[in-house]
Write a protein that holds these residues in place. Structure first.
Motif, mmCIF file in Angstrom:
data_model
loop_
_atom_site.group_PDB
_atom_site.id
_atom_site.type_symbol
_atom_site.label_atom_id
_atom_site.label_comp_id
_atom_site.label_asym_id
_atom_site.label_seq_id
_atom_site.Cartn_x
_atom_site.Cartn_y
_atom_site.Cartn_z
ATOM 1 N N MET A 296 45.156 39.554 31.041
ATOM 2 C CA MET A 296 44.823 38.229 31.564
ATOM 3 C C MET A 296 44.123 37.393 30.500
ATOM 4 S SD MET A 296 43.701 38.934 35.514
ATOM 5 C CE MET A 296 43.700 37.174 35.830
ATOM 6 N N SER A 297 43.298 38.021 29.677
ATOM 7 C CA SER A 297 42.623 37.301 28.602
ATOM 8 C C SER A 297 43.633 36.736 27.612
ATOM 9 C CB SER A 297 41.644 38.237 27.891
ATOM 10 O OG SER A 297 41.017 37.591 26.809
ATOM 11 N N VAL A 298 44.644 37.552 27.254
ATOM 12 C CA VAL A 298 45.684 37.084 26.333
ATOM 13 C C VAL A 298 46.436 35.901 26.936
ATOM 14 C CG1 VAL A 298 47.839 37.718 25.183
ATOM 15 C CG2 VAL A 298 45.941 39.336 25.238
ATOM 16 N N THR A 299 46.765 35.998 28.223
ATOM 17 C CA THR A 299 47.487 34.906 28.897
ATOM 18 C C THR A 299 46.669 33.628 28.916
ATOM 19 O OG1 THR A 299 48.628 36.526 30.295
ATOM 20 C CG2 THR A 299 48.634 34.227 31.021
ATOM 21 N N PHE A 300 45.406 33.741 29.326
ATOM 22 C CA PHE A 300 44.544 32.560 29.387
ATOM 23 C C PHE A 300 44.323 31.963 28.003
ATOM 24 C CE2 PHE A 300 42.396 34.395 33.417
ATOM 25 C CZ PHE A 300 43.448 33.922 34.184
ATOM 26 N N ALA A 301 44.118 32.822 27.006
ATOM 27 C CA ALA A 301 43.871 32.322 25.651
ATOM 28 C C ALA A 301 45.102 31.595 25.117
ATOM 29 C CB ALA A 301 43.489 33.476 24.727
ATOM 30 N N PHE A 302 46.293 32.132 25.385
ATOM 31 C CA PHE A 302 47.520 31.502 24.905
ATOM 32 C C PHE A 302 47.718 30.139 25.556
ATOM 33 C CE2 PHE A 302 52.182 30.904 25.210
ATOM 34 C CZ PHE A 302 52.454 30.789 23.855
ATOM 35 N N LEU A 303 47.566 30.066 26.868
ATOM 36 C CA LEU A 303 47.741 28.786 27.570
ATOM 37 C C LEU A 303 46.675 27.780 27.145
ATOM 38 C CD1 LEU A 303 48.606 30.081 31.161
ATOM 39 C CD2 LEU A 303 50.178 29.224 29.408
ATOM 40 N N THR A 304 45.445 28.253 26.982
ATOM 41 C CA THR A 304 44.365 27.354 26.560
ATOM 42 C C THR A 304 44.600 26.854 25.148
ATOM 43 O OG1 THR A 304 42.812 28.570 27.969
ATOM 44 C CG2 THR A 304 41.873 27.131 26.286
ATOM 45 N N SER A 305 45.093 27.718 24.274
ATOM 46 C CA SER A 305 45.339 27.304 22.887
ATOM 47 C C SER A 305 46.389 26.201 22.826
ATOM 48 C CB SER A 305 45.776 28.505 22.051
ATOM 49 O OG SER A 305 47.085 28.938 22.408
#
Length: 253
Positions: free
Chosen positions: A67-76
């Motif tokens: 979930m951290s990877v997903t959120f970080a990618f979308l936020t980036s």
């Protein structure tokens, strides 16, 4: 991989032998400092119990990290296309990294109970920022000449991002993943240590309360193995998705 890490493996083996020799020759009690052989023996004798706790830790760490990877990618992506948002939120994310886990973990348990959610949130908080920062740094490494060439050919901003910027960020992205992966297991164990029903953290707490240093170190060995396994898995994904590897894989025999 073994050849490239042979020196590090030899150093680790030498340190373990020195540790073993010190424990055997100094007469220190195993209650204070068990020898590596005692730790391995305890790990073998309690493998069934430790494996159950390890599975609980793996589940939370994997869920929180994904979930951290997903959120970080979308936020980036959002911050890359909106510089105003980047200037507004990056300082907030930096401040979030200054909060000590020793203060945050008990609060998470107090607010959200002893379930999966507080531990997952702690993993996300710890691993989110390195991934986000590595992605944003990778986006800035996109070759300006390629971007200008695609713009001159009529490519839109989204198309330039997909074909040039995103592939250019791949090395930085995996570097950020490896950094965050080293924190994922530790953050999960720390959250379990603060309050949980199962997991390596609660096992360490129980072993400490029973003055079983050998079991504490056995759990430490398991956590190190889990972290190395996660790093190896990420390295395998990086190799599998490498463009050169894909070209060799699909090249005619």
């Amino acid at each position: 991989m073994l050849r490239s890490n042979a020196l590090a493996i030899l150093v680790m083996l030498a340190l373990l032998l020195l540790w073993e020799a010190y424990c055997r020759m100094s007469g220190v009690t195993p209650l204070v400092l068990p020898a590596p052989s005692d730790v391995l023996r305890s790990l073998y004798l309690n493998a069934h119990e430790i494996s159950g706790h390890a599975l609980a830790t793996i589940g939370v760490a994997a869920l929180g990290f994904s979930m951290s990877v997903t959120f970080a990618f979308l936020t980036s992506i959002a911050l890359h296309f909106t510089p105003t948002l980047e200037r507004a939120f990056i300082p907030v994310f930096v401040v979030s990294q200054t909060i000590p886990l020793v203060a945050l973990a008990p609060l998470m348990i107090l607010w959200f109970g002893f379930g999966v959610l507080p531990k997952m949130l702690l993993v996300i908080l710890v691993t989110f920022f390195p991934i986000l920062l590595s992605l944003l740094s990778g986006y800035r490494q996109a070759p300006r000449d390629f971007l200008d060439l695609m713009a001159s050919m009529g490519a839109g901003r989204l198309q330039r991002f997909r074909r040039v910027t995103l592939p250019s960020a791949r090395p930085a992205f995996f570097a950020g993943l490896r950094i965050s992966a080293t924190y994922a297991i530790v953050a999960t164990i720390f959250a379990e240590y603060a309050g949980a029903r199962s997991g390596i953290g609660i096992y360490i707490l129980q072993a400490k309360n029973n003055f079983r240093a050998d079991l504490v170190l056995s759990a430490v060995v398991v956590s190190a193995v889990l972290t190395l396994a996660l790093l190896g898995f990420l390295r395998l994904i990086e190799w599998w998705t490498d463009p050169e590897t894909r070209r060799r894989r699909h090249a005619p025999a």
